[in-house]
Design a protein around this motif. Sequence first.
Motif, PDB file in Angstrom:
ATOM      1  N   LYS A  54      32.243  68.809  68.383  1.00  0.00           N
ATOM      2  CA  LYS A  54      32.164  69.536  67.110  1.00  0.00           C
ATOM      3  C   LYS A  54      30.749  70.170  66.748  1.00  0.00           C
ATOM      4  O   LYS A  54      29.791  69.600  66.982  1.00  0.00           O
ATOM      5  CB  LYS A  54      32.538  68.631  66.094  1.00  0.00           C
ATOM      6  N   MET A  57      29.127  74.986  61.596  1.00  0.00           N
ATOM      7  CA  MET A  57      28.755  76.415  61.672  1.00  0.00           C
ATOM      8  C   MET A  57      28.270  76.822  60.653  1.00  0.00           C
ATOM      9  O   MET A  57      27.598  78.244  60.335  1.00  0.00           O
ATOM     10  CB  MET A  57      30.191  77.336  62.054  1.00  0.00           C
ATOM     11  N   VAL A  68      31.637  74.615  57.111  1.00  0.00           N
ATOM     12  CA  VAL A  68      32.506  74.714  58.152  1.00  0.00           C
ATOM     13  C   VAL A  68      32.457  74.119  59.494  1.00  0.00           C
ATOM     14  O   VAL A  68      31.051  74.669  59.877  1.00  0.00           O
ATOM     15  CB  VAL A  68      32.970  76.438  58.052  1.00  0.00           C
ATOM     16  N   THR A  69      33.264  73.589  59.941  1.00  0.00           N
ATOM     17  CA  THR A  69      32.941  72.736  61.399  1.00  0.00           C
ATOM     18  C   THR A  69      33.986  73.409  62.238  1.00  0.00           C
ATOM     19  O   THR A  69      35.062  73.484  62.070  1.00  0.00           O
ATOM     20  CB  THR A  69      33.316  71.146  61.069  1.00  0.00           C
ATOM     21  N   GLN A  70      33.258  73.920  63.565  1.00  0.00           N
ATOM     22  CA  GLN A  70      34.144  74.200  64.521  1.00  0.00           C
ATOM     23  C   GLN A  70      34.235  73.108  65.570  1.00  0.00           C
ATOM     24  O   GLN A  70      33.461  72.130  65.773  1.00  0.00           O
ATOM     25  CB  GLN A  70      33.209  75.093  65.354  1.00  0.00           C
ATOM     26  N   ALA A  83      39.200  76.933  70.365  1.00  0.00           N
ATOM     27  CA  ALA A  83      38.429  76.205  68.929  1.00  0.00           C
ATOM     28  C   ALA A  83      39.197  76.720  67.753  1.00  0.00           C
ATOM     29  O   ALA A  83      39.856  77.519  67.797  1.00  0.00           O
ATOM     30  CB  ALA A  83      37.103  76.780  68.905  1.00  0.00           C
ATOM     31  N   HIS A  85      38.727  75.622  63.298  1.00  0.00           N
ATOM     32  CA  HIS A  85      37.652  75.461  62.109  1.00  0.00           C
ATOM     33  C   HIS A  85      38.236  74.477  61.063  1.00  0.00           C
ATOM     34  O   HIS A  85      39.560  74.868  61.089  1.00  0.00           O
ATOM     35  CB  HIS A  85      37.007  76.657  61.717  1.00  0.00           C
ATOM     36  N   TYR A  86      37.479  73.709  60.377  1.00  0.00           N
ATOM     37  CA  TYR A  86      38.166  72.956  59.239  1.00  0.00           C
ATOM     38  C   TYR A  86      36.970  73.160  58.413  1.00  0.00           C
ATOM     39  O   TYR A  86      35.607  73.189  58.505  1.00  0.00           O
ATOM     40  CB  TYR A  86      38.672  71.603  59.521  1.00  0.00           C
ATOM     41  N   ALA A  87      37.225  73.138  56.954  1.00  0.00           N
ATOM     42  CA  ALA A  87      36.182  73.090  55.897  1.00  0.00           C
ATOM     43  C   ALA A  87      36.174  71.716  55.219  1.00  0.00           C
ATOM     44  O   ALA A  87      37.272  70.821  55.190  1.00  0.00           O
ATOM     45  CB  ALA A  87      36.591  74.226  54.919  1.00  0.00           C
TER      46      ALA A  87
END
Length: 230
Positions: A54, A57, A68-70, A83, A85-87
């Motif tokens: 993880k 980003m 925001v995480t990749q 990949a 992404h989630y917030a």
Amino acid sequence: MAKVAGAEMVVNALPVGRDGGASSGVISNGAVADEVIRDDAVYDGEPPLKVLGKKVMYQEQGGADFAVTQVALEDVATGNHFAVHYASVKGARPGVVCVAERDGRVLLARHWRVSTESWEWEFPRGMGEPGETPEQTALREFHEETGLHADADSAAVLQRMHADTGVMKDSIAVVGLNVSEVTPDAGHDWELSHLTWCSVQTMDQMIAAGSIADGITLAAYTIWRLRGRA
């Protein structure tokens, strides 16, 4: 009908016996359910994706600490890498939505939302602070947003939910509150206006008319009603 592993799953099975005990077997695609589906009656198997790593980003400084995480993933079946992404906000700390009751009515308010550029009817809600229980968060946020004091002993978590498991990392407690007072304190924050105590009939009519569009409010109201609070 929901698509599960490429097959249609009709949510109608008999995973729990009428006496409350588990029936034999587990739920499979194509089963039918007329009673409560318990988690131990469903065999999900191993996750189809393997998390490889993880990376944050984007990270807002201050405010809601929006991030925001990749997530790097591997498709277990094919070995392909990709990949998603989630917030998250406030480090994905638990939040609450408040279903406040007074004389058989629940409190709705208007909230201007930047994302939709529209006024929305919503239940009061907010994020928890470190060390708070959901009940404490609900009592604090309700007062901050409305100026009203809920009865402290009335705060009860009805259920926990996720706003959108596809793109958000969050945990939201639906908290029922009872309110005795009717006059707000001066100086509460700017977020909510037109505080309105709505009957169940009015709520149902507003939902049927499409006047309430906020998903968290709609979900919290459904939970509140099904928990027998109405």
